[in-house]
Write an enzyme that holds these catalytic residues in place. Structure first.
Site, PDB file in Angstrom:
ATOM      1  N   LYS A  72      59.958  48.956  88.251  1.00  0.00           N
ATOM      2  CA  LYS A  72      60.637  47.722  87.852  1.00  0.00           C
ATOM      3  C   LYS A  72      60.757  46.702  88.986  1.00  0.00           C
ATOM      4  O   LYS A  72      60.836  45.495  88.729  1.00  0.00           O
ATOM      5  CB  LYS A  72      62.029  48.038  87.291  1.00  0.00           C
ATOM      6  CG  LYS A  72      61.994  48.747  85.943  1.00  0.00           C
ATOM      7  CD  LYS A  72      63.390  48.921  85.370  1.00  0.00           C
ATOM      8  CE  LYS A  72      63.357  49.660  84.050  1.00  0.00           C
ATOM      9  NZ  LYS A  72      64.695  49.772  83.437  1.00  0.00           N
ATOM     10  N   ASP A 108      66.970  44.343  80.383  1.00  0.00           N
ATOM     11  CA  ASP A 108      67.943  45.433  80.532  1.00  0.00           C
ATOM     12  C   ASP A 108      69.369  44.880  80.550  1.00  0.00           C
ATOM     13  O   ASP A 108      70.266  45.412  79.896  1.00  0.00           O
ATOM     14  CB  ASP A 108      67.691  46.215  81.826  1.00  0.00           C
ATOM     15  CG  ASP A 108      66.523  47.177  81.706  1.00  0.00           C
ATOM     16  OD1 ASP A 108      66.220  47.615  80.587  1.00  0.00           O
ATOM     17  OD2 ASP A 108      65.918  47.492  82.747  1.00  0.00           O
TER      18      ASP A 108
END
Length: 292
Positions: A72, A108
């Protein structure tokens, strides 16, 4: 069954490992629900091959990608551009195809917000304990401050890492709103006060489901609501300890749902209804064997 032809758009998830993912349930269910000619599949990317994977995906006209552990942050160096919030968080989990390459987003944080709201959890004005100082904790911390938390405590095994995250947040928001703490120093919190807690470490993740990052029951007596970002198992030891102390506890499956829904919305320029989101959530629970 989804028909595959020369017009089928391909999306997917890159990470390592990838075999446990249930993200295909989200996107393939939504595509079938809409009658959209789109298929979502997982891609296992070995260490050291991320850039080649991203370049190959673009060359193959892959429509969009999700990114999971451990890429990420590393993926940022492979992008043509990046959304502002993703840049502040320093992590990307969704890639949207543009003319010159992929643009990175972080769904997220926004997915966590929608999940918490769906559970009746309010962030504004709260003092919040965030367990961990990795990528998931950073996303949670930026979300909480951006949504009006009064103060957040970054609690980590090593105070140095918590200190770094707290300093970044305080710098970005221009105020002293984040406080670093070692996990064992929770006794320094205000006596008698109840907190919202977000469990953002990998401790308790299947198959090590019998572990919690803090075991002392006295800590959990300080929590009115605990939100564990882990969704497998569906009831973690952290959640059990929160409930044993009289608090409310939630797992991370709705966060996974909503981060996926927001990625789907970005890729296809659509808005997914709450009715469809609930239907997908039921499919996810079915796939995991969860009964609620």
């Amino acid at each position: 069954m989804q028909a595959i032809d020369g017009h089928t758009r391909l999306c997917g998830l890159i990470g390592n490992p990838i075999g446990h993912t249930i993200s295909p349930v989200i996107h393939n269910t939504l595509a079938q629900r809409e009658g959209r000619n789109l298929v979502y599949v997982p891609f296992h990317v070995e260490e050291g091959r991320l850039r080649k994977a991203i370049e190959g995906a673009f060359a193959l006209d892959i429509h969009g990608l999700n990114v999971t552990v451990p890429y990420k942050s590393e993926v940022i160096g492979c992008l043509a551009e990046m959304d502002g919030m993703a840049g502040k968080i320093g992590a990307v989990n969704t890639l949207v195809r543009t003319a010159n390459g992929y643009k990175g987003y972080n769904t997220d944080a926004t997915g966590l917000y929608r999940a918490m709201r769906s559970e009746g959890i309010c962030i504004e004005g709260e003092e919040i304990l965030i367990l961990g100082a990795g990528g998931a904790a950073r996303a949670a911390a930026f979300l909480c401050v951006s949504k009006g938390a009064a103060r957040i405590y970054i609690m980590n095994r090593t105070k140095e890492k918590a200190q770094k995250v707290a300093e970044e947040i305080n710098h970005v928001f221009g105020k002293e709103c984040a406080v670093p703490l070692r996990l064992e120093d929770y006794g320094k919190l205000q006596a008698g006060k109840k907190y919202l807690a977000i469990q953002a470490t990998s401790v308790g993740l299947y198959p090590d489901a019998d572990a919690a990052v803090i075991e002392d029951g006295a800590f959990y007596e300080r929590i009115h609501t605990g939100f564990d970002l882990i969704y497998r198992p569906s009831c973690t030891r952290f959640m059990k300890l929160v409930r044993n102390a009289g608090g409310k506890a939630c797992h991370g499956l709705k966060m996974l749902l909503y981060q996926g829904v927001e990625a789907y919305e970005l890729w296809n320029d659509v808005s997914v209804s709450e009715e469809d989101a609930r239907m997908v959530y039921d499919k996810m629970k079915e796939a995991m064997g969860i009964e609620e």
